[in-house]
Enzyme design. Structure first.
Site, PDB file in Angstrom:
ATOM      1  N   ARG A  96       3.114  -5.850  -0.466  1.00  0.00           N
ATOM      2  CA  ARG A  96       2.234  -5.438   0.630  1.00  0.00           C
ATOM      3  C   ARG A  96       1.955  -6.647   1.517  1.00  0.00           C
ATOM      4  O   ARG A  96       1.981  -7.798   1.048  1.00  0.00           O
ATOM      5  CB  ARG A  96       0.898  -4.908   0.091  1.00  0.00           C
ATOM      6  CG  ARG A  96       0.975  -3.500  -0.481  1.00  0.00           C
ATOM      7  CD  ARG A  96       1.128  -2.439   0.613  1.00  0.00           C
ATOM      8  NE  ARG A  96       1.156  -1.097   0.087  1.00  0.00           N
ATOM      9  CZ  ARG A  96       2.276  -0.385  -0.150  1.00  0.00           C
ATOM     10  NH1 ARG A  96       3.463  -0.902   0.091  1.00  0.00           N
ATOM     11  NH2 ARG A  96       2.200   0.857  -0.590  1.00  0.00           N
TER      12      ARG A  96
ATOM     13  N   HIS B  67       9.168  -2.371   6.918  1.00  0.00           N
ATOM     14  CA  HIS B  67       8.700  -1.627   5.733  1.00  0.00           C
ATOM     15  C   HIS B  67       9.731  -0.572   5.302  1.00  0.00           C
ATOM     16  O   HIS B  67       9.445   0.636   5.278  1.00  0.00           O
ATOM     17  CB  HIS B  67       7.345  -0.959   6.007  1.00  0.00           C
ATOM     18  CG  HIS B  67       6.585  -0.674   4.739  1.00  0.00           C
ATOM     19  ND1 HIS B  67       5.235  -0.848   4.608  1.00  0.00           N
ATOM     20  CD2 HIS B  67       7.004  -0.213   3.530  1.00  0.00           C
ATOM     21  CE1 HIS B  67       4.846  -0.506   3.386  1.00  0.00           C
ATOM     22  NE2 HIS B  67       5.907  -0.121   2.705  1.00  0.00           N
TER      23      HIS B  67
HETATM   24  P1  NAP Z   1       3.403  -0.711 -11.044  1.00  0.00           P
HETATM   25  O1  NAP Z   1       4.382   0.089 -11.838  1.00  0.00           O
HETATM   26  O2  NAP Z   1       1.964  -0.337 -11.108  1.00  0.00           O
HETATM   27  O3  NAP Z   1       3.586  -2.236 -11.472  1.00  0.00           O
HETATM   28  C1  NAP Z   1       2.739  -3.248 -11.052  1.00  0.00           C
HETATM   29  C2  NAP Z   1       3.098  -4.541 -11.785  1.00  0.00           C
HETATM   30  O4  NAP Z   1       2.288  -5.586 -11.249  1.00  0.00           O
HETATM   31  C3  NAP Z   1       2.799  -4.467 -13.286  1.00  0.00           C
HETATM   32  O5  NAP Z   1       3.777  -5.161 -14.005  1.00  0.00           O
HETATM   33  C4  NAP Z   1       1.447  -5.170 -13.389  1.00  0.00           C
HETATM   34  O6  NAP Z   1       1.194  -5.786 -14.642  1.00  0.00           O
HETATM   35  C5  NAP Z   1       1.620  -6.234 -12.327  1.00  0.00           C
HETATM   36  N1  NAP Z   1       0.308  -6.732 -11.901  1.00  0.00           N
HETATM   37  C6  NAP Z   1      -0.714  -6.057 -11.337  1.00  0.00           C
HETATM   38  N2  NAP Z   1      -1.769  -6.868 -11.130  1.00  0.00           N
HETATM   39  C7  NAP Z   1      -1.401  -8.086 -11.589  1.00  0.00           C
HETATM   40  C8  NAP Z   1      -2.047  -9.335 -11.694  1.00  0.00           C
HETATM   41  N3  NAP Z   1      -3.312  -9.498 -11.253  1.00  0.00           N
HETATM   42  N4  NAP Z   1      -1.372 -10.367 -12.221  1.00  0.00           N
HETATM   43  C9  NAP Z   1      -0.110 -10.213 -12.681  1.00  0.00           C
HETATM   44  N5  NAP Z   1       0.568  -9.045 -12.632  1.00  0.00           N
HETATM   45  C10 NAP Z   1      -0.078  -8.001 -12.092  1.00  0.00           C
HETATM   46  O7  NAP Z   1       3.801  -0.686  -9.500  1.00  0.00           O
HETATM   47  P2  NAP Z   1       5.259  -0.420  -8.869  1.00  0.00           P
HETATM   48  O8  NAP Z   1       5.554   1.036  -8.829  1.00  0.00           O
HETATM   49  O9  NAP Z   1       6.225  -1.340  -9.496  1.00  0.00           O
HETATM   50  O10 NAP Z   1       4.980  -0.842  -7.352  1.00  0.00           O
HETATM   51  C11 NAP Z   1       4.515  -2.147  -7.034  1.00  0.00           C
HETATM   52  C12 NAP Z   1       4.150  -2.211  -5.564  1.00  0.00           C
HETATM   53  O11 NAP Z   1       5.332  -2.194  -4.770  1.00  0.00           O
HETATM   54  C13 NAP Z   1       3.363  -1.018  -5.035  1.00  0.00           C
HETATM   55  O12 NAP Z   1       1.996  -1.131  -5.361  1.00  0.00           O
HETATM   56  C14 NAP Z   1       3.606  -1.101  -3.556  1.00  0.00           C
HETATM   57  O13 NAP Z   1       2.604  -1.900  -2.952  1.00  0.00           O
HETATM   58  C15 NAP Z   1       4.942  -1.821  -3.443  1.00  0.00           C
HETATM   59  N6  NAP Z   1       5.986  -0.954  -2.869  1.00  0.00           N
HETATM   60  C16 NAP Z   1       6.563  -1.341  -1.711  1.00  0.00           C
HETATM   61  C17 NAP Z   1       7.563  -0.569  -1.143  1.00  0.00           C
HETATM   62  C18 NAP Z   1       8.258  -0.999   0.109  1.00  0.00           C
HETATM   63  O14 NAP Z   1       9.026  -0.213   0.681  1.00  0.00           O
HETATM   64  N7  NAP Z   1       8.063  -2.216   0.569  1.00  0.00           N
HETATM   65  C19 NAP Z   1       7.961   0.621  -1.778  1.00  0.00           C
HETATM   66  C20 NAP Z   1       7.354   0.980  -2.979  1.00  0.00           C
HETATM   67  C21 NAP Z   1       6.349   0.189  -3.532  1.00  0.00           C
HETATM   68  P3  NAP Z   1       1.072  -4.903 -15.988  1.00  0.00           P
HETATM   69  O15 NAP Z   1       2.496  -4.429 -16.264  1.00  0.00           O
HETATM   70  O16 NAP Z   1       0.588  -5.840 -17.011  1.00  0.00           O
HETATM   71  O17 NAP Z   1       0.160  -3.760 -15.674  1.00  0.00           O
END
Ligand code: NAP
Length: 311
Positions: free
Chosen positions: A226, A274
């Site tokens: 983000r 994006h």
């Molecule tokens: P997710 O499955 O919820 O995974 C989030 C990861 O981040 C988990 O491994 C979590 O740790 C880790 N995390 C969260 N807070 C943290 C912290 N304070 N310190 C260290 N690690 C932390 O999310 P996802 O589906 O992979 O998506 C991630 C993000 O990608 C989304 O929230 C979105 O903002 C972004 N995204 C962007 C696009 C784009 O087109 N640019 C598309 C889709 C998503 P744990 O495993 O320990 O919980």
């Protein structure tokens, strides 16, 4: 009961979602906001950038399904009803799409593509040494749905891959780190750092000077999480000083990025609008359909967002 489709996306896009959801869930009464006859009859909401203040007027809302993977904007809405659980989109197709983007732009940096593009503009024929993927360290911030799929693809391409998450993970072929203490060790020696964290109070501004200074000079950055993760001035300063060699930025605090933002013009930034992993309507509708049908059959809710953690 009815399902409310609530969005602020352009009307053609909203109609596409409505028609696809109605076709996939013919047994459900799926309506737009202006078609709601009885607010008490709405027990589910499917949302994409919903306008604020509507969900809180639905007294029997059991849960809210987001059509996006990231829920930071939704959680920022002060009117979001506290007792309606939130379900984000978890779609393996989306994770594969993200992994493709991560692989594409990591390979671009690995193969020094920006350097050869600039040399071409100067008609400069000059060859540079070419390390192998096995000689590169790539680190992924966030080992969730997006991070794990990306880490595995990079590992298949031969890179040394590290991952960092809140709780320690065990991912085959990936050296895992966790927590604030693990961050410094994770960053040491990385050639490329890829951000795939959710935006939370803990992760906002993480792509800042103090993180860049822990990377080797000349590392590359991919921000596909983000815009709120990057401190824009620190990214520009790190590029100007050579601390970062190149940044691929897909997300910004303000989107669309204003035309006068200096990031557009920086020679060492590749800027994307994006598009790292857009929601795929076909698979997203299938997943929402499964979530709704399973809930109707069992009353068991899909996995919900942990609101206090912010993701
Ligand atoms: P997710 O499955 O919820 O995974 C989030 C990861 O981040 C988990 O491994 C979590 O740790 C880790 N995390 C969260 N807070 C943290 C912290 N304070 N310190 C260290 N690690 C932390 O999310 P996802 O589906 O992979 O998506 C991630 C993000 O990608 C989304 O929230 C979105 O903002 C972004 N995204 C962007 C696009 C784009 O087109 N640019 C598309 C889709 C998503 P744990 O495993 O320990 O919980």
């Amino acid at each position: 009961m009815s399902i409310l489709l609530l969005t602020s996306v352009p009307s053609e896009e909203e109609t596409m979602w409505l028609n696809s959801l109605r076709a996939s869930l013919p047994e459900e009464d799926i309506v737009l906001q202006d078609q709601v006859r009885d607010k008490e009859a709405v027990d589910l909401a499917i949302v994409a950038n919903p306008p604020q203040g509507v969900l809180s007027t639905l007294p029997n809302l059991k849960w809210i399904q987001s059509l996006w993977a990231g829920v930071d904007a939704l959680l920022d809405d002060p009117t979001l009803p506290e007792n309606s659980p939130l379900v984000r989109l978890i779609d393996p197709t989306l994770a594969r799409s993200m992994a493709e983007s991560v692989a594409t732009y990591t390979l671009m940096l690995h193969r020094k593509f920006p350097l050869y593009v600039s040399q071409q503009s100067e008609t400069n024929w000059k060859q540079h040494d070419m390390p192998l993927a096995v000689d590169r360290q790539v680190g992924i911030l966030g080992l969730g749905e997006m991070g794990r799929a990306s880490a595995q693809l990079l590992s298949q391409l031969g890179f040394n891959v590290r991952g960092w998450s809140r709780s320690l993970k065990n991912v085959e072929g990936v050296e895992c780190f966790s927590g604030q203490q693990g961050l410094s060790d994770f960053l040491k020696g990385l050639d490329v750092v890829v951000n795939l964290l959710p935006l939370t109070s803990e992760t906002r501004g993480i792509l800042s000077r103090s993180l860049f200074e822990q990377l080797p000079k000349g590392a590359g950055l991919l921000n596909f999480g983000r815009g709120g993760h990057q401190v824009e001035g620190d990214v520009i300063n790190a590029l100007d000083s050579g601390q970062l060699s190149h940044a691929v930025l897909d997300v910004f605090s303000q989107e669309p990025l204003p035309k006068d933002n200096p990031l557009w013009q920086h020679p060492n930034i590749t800027l994307l609008p994006h598009v790292a992993a857009p929601t795929n309507p076909g698979t997203a509708v299938q997943i929402v359909t499964e979530n709704v049908r399973s809930f109707r059959a069992t009353e068991v809710m899909p996995k919900t967002v942990e609101r206090t953690a912010g993701y």
